[in-house]
Write an enzyme that holds these catalytic residues in place. Structure first.
Site, PDB file in Angstrom:
ATOM      1  N   ASP A 177       0.597  -1.166   0.058  1.00  0.00           N
ATOM      2  CA  ASP A 177       0.173  -0.066  -0.040  1.00  0.00           C
ATOM      3  C   ASP A 177       0.831   1.231   0.015  1.00  0.00           C
ATOM      4  O   ASP A 177       1.567   1.440   0.694  1.00  0.00           O
ATOM      5  CB  ASP A 177      -0.877   0.143   1.422  1.00  0.00           C
ATOM      6  N   GLU A 185     -10.769  -1.610   4.003  1.00  0.00           N
ATOM      7  CA  GLU A 185      -9.369  -1.158   4.120  1.00  0.00           C
ATOM      8  C   GLU A 185      -9.289   0.105   3.477  1.00  0.00           C
ATOM      9  O   GLU A 185      -9.835   0.644   2.755  1.00  0.00           O
ATOM     10  CB  GLU A 185      -8.351  -2.222   3.627  1.00  0.00           C
TER      11      GLU A 185
END
Length: 496
Positions: free
Chosen positions: A30, A209
């Protein structure tokens, strides 16, 4: 004149992206802590410095002055007694609300720390702070960490923080299982619960998320705005797409987000397989005015198994996000940031060519390129491009008139044996109208497609043989007119 010693082998491994961000070595996922400060775009990212597979998370770090060329910096934030350093965000504390900067200003990172509850195997996720007084080069962990926790929630992570000027408070949006929670603070340290959103809204095909929440102008107007919430969805084996990202459009008053669409409306940010966990840059100057986004270019379905060596994973191209009123309703549109145009080589142009069957554009052979093309469908039942890496390898980016669908077919695009779900064809509905416009970026191991000025976007990994590409334009069962085509070879961004 001093000669510059350029290491020509640098960033030339098989499948290595040439104009996308990737770490020099080891695992990345990420994007984190994206913030603009003191003339630099900061890109932090989930990083495992000791392996090419996911492991104990750190924050890797790179900076850029133009969103195109990047300088790698040492690991920024490492695990400590509170656990691994998961995803989060960073802001400029301009008014020293935190008290970290002796009346000045600096960077504050807000992130999840992950470990387990004492004498238990149960995961524990809590929110912590670090701050930097030297433009992000070094970081000090806040001695009062963690600053936010909830013993009732196991998946409690990925805080995205921004300043809400109307209420004069910091706002945190954080993923909490199958929803998001919103908290407010005056000092980045003490947080008060404000609201939750999402339990019965949108897609729940996986754990929620990496949320984001921001304001965008509608149809480029100066006086009409909507709030946009982005939420990524983790991989669930029950769904063929794997991990992906949805968004909501609505209103936010500083405490509560209200979705203006029906709860069962699902809006996907990207219709390819490989754009996940993306969020926006904080503190982009007001005079710039853009909302700039970047995502992790992979999918949890096969991320640990992609066939690269020395490094694993890359980021999407940075994109400018906008809101546009379409026949489907208000939707996000995306376009590559304008700074990427500096990578363009000599332009090749075609105008007004009728396509019947296939035409090899041999003079357009290139290795990494940007291609912009506009078609009039005519009597064709489908048209687009085959990009060949070898006689038996091709990725197809096409439009199906019968289905009114843009698609990518990577079934035979190169190496795909590493996972049974990788080889596939997938697409999304797109009204053809009088013309269909393709905007394609092809790198060594990816293709990104922006259709009709970014109304629909598809991002896919591919792993073809290296070398120049043959570009073939095709039309099925009738003539389509290629109104215009511009192709630019793109130079590599990496030099040692």
């Amino acid at each position: 004149m001093t000669e510059v010693n350029v290491n020509t082998a640098y960033y030339t491994e098989r499948y290595r992206p040439q104009f996308h961000f990737s770490p020099e070595r080891n695992w990345m996922n990420d994007p984190n802590g994206m913030v603009y400060y003191d003339g630099e775009y900061h890109l932090f990212y989930q990083y495992h410095p000791h392996s090419t597979q996911w492991g104990p998370m750190h924050w890797g770090h790179a900076v850029s002055k133009d969103l195109v060329t990047w300088e790698h910096l040492p690991v920024a934030i490492e695990p400590d007694a509170n656990g691994m350093v998961f995803s989060g965000s960073a802001v400029v504390d301009w008014n020293d609300t935190s008290g970290f900067f002796n009346g000045g200003h600096g960077l504050v990172a807000i992130f999840t720390q992950a470990d387990t509850y004492p004498d238990s195997d149960r995961p524990r996720q809590r929110q912590s702070l670090a701050y930097s007084i030297d433009s992000g080069r070094t970081w000090e962990m806040y001695k009062g960490n963690p600053v936010l926790s909830d013993t009732e929630i196991t998946d409690f992570r990925d805080p995205k923080v921004f300043w809400h000027k109307e209420t004069q408070k910091w706002v945190m949006i954080i993923a909490a299982g199958q929803s998001v929670r919103i908290y407010t603070s005056r000092n980045l340290i003490e947080w008060e619960f404000a609201s939750s959103f999402g339990e019965m809204e949108g897609s729940h095909a996986g754990v929620w998320e990496c949320p984001d929440l921001f304001l965008l102008p509608l149809d480029e107007a100066k006086n009409s705005y909507k709030w946009v919430m982005i939420v990524s969805i983790g991989d669930d084996p029950s769904y063929k797409e794997g991990s992906r990202t949805q968004y909501f459009i609505g209103d936010f008053d500083g405490k509560t987000f209200i979705n203006e669409n029906s709860p069962d409306t699902i809006l996907w940010l990207d219709h390819g397989r490989d754009n996940y966990a993306g969020v926006s840059w904080s503190d982009v100057p007001v005079e710039d005015g853009r909302k700039i986004y970047i995502g992790w270019m992979s999918n949890w379905r096969y991320a640990n198994e992609t066939p690269t060596s020395e490094w694993r994973s890359s980021m999407t191209l940075p994109r400018e996000l906008s809101l546009k009123t379409t026949c489907e309703g208000i939707r996000i549109t995306q376009k590559p940031v304008k700074e990427l145009q500096k990578l363009r080589g000599i332009q090749t142009t075609l105008l007004g060519q009728n396509i019947n069957d296939v035409v090899k554009l041999s003079e357009l052979d290139s290795n990494t390129f940007e291609l912009i093309a506009e078609f009039e469908p005519g009597l064709s039942s489908g048209f687009g491009f085959h990009i060949h890496s070898a006689s038996d390898e091709k990725v197809t980016i096409g439009y199906d008139m019968d289905l009114q669908q843009i698609f990518i077919d990577r079934s035979n695009a190169g190496e795909n044996s590493f996972h049974t779900d990788f080889a596939c064809k997938h697409g999304v509905e797109l009204s053809s109208g009088n013309t269909v416009k393709f905007h394609i970026y092809l790198d060594h191991s990816s293709v990104e497609v922006f259709m009709n000025d970014g109304e629909k976007v598809l991002t896919d990994l591919i792993f073809p043989q290296q070398g120049k590409k043959d570009i073939v334009v095709y039309s099925l069962n009738g003539v389509a007119t290629l109104k215009s085509l511009c192709l630019y070879p793109l130079r590599r961004i990496w030099q040692k």
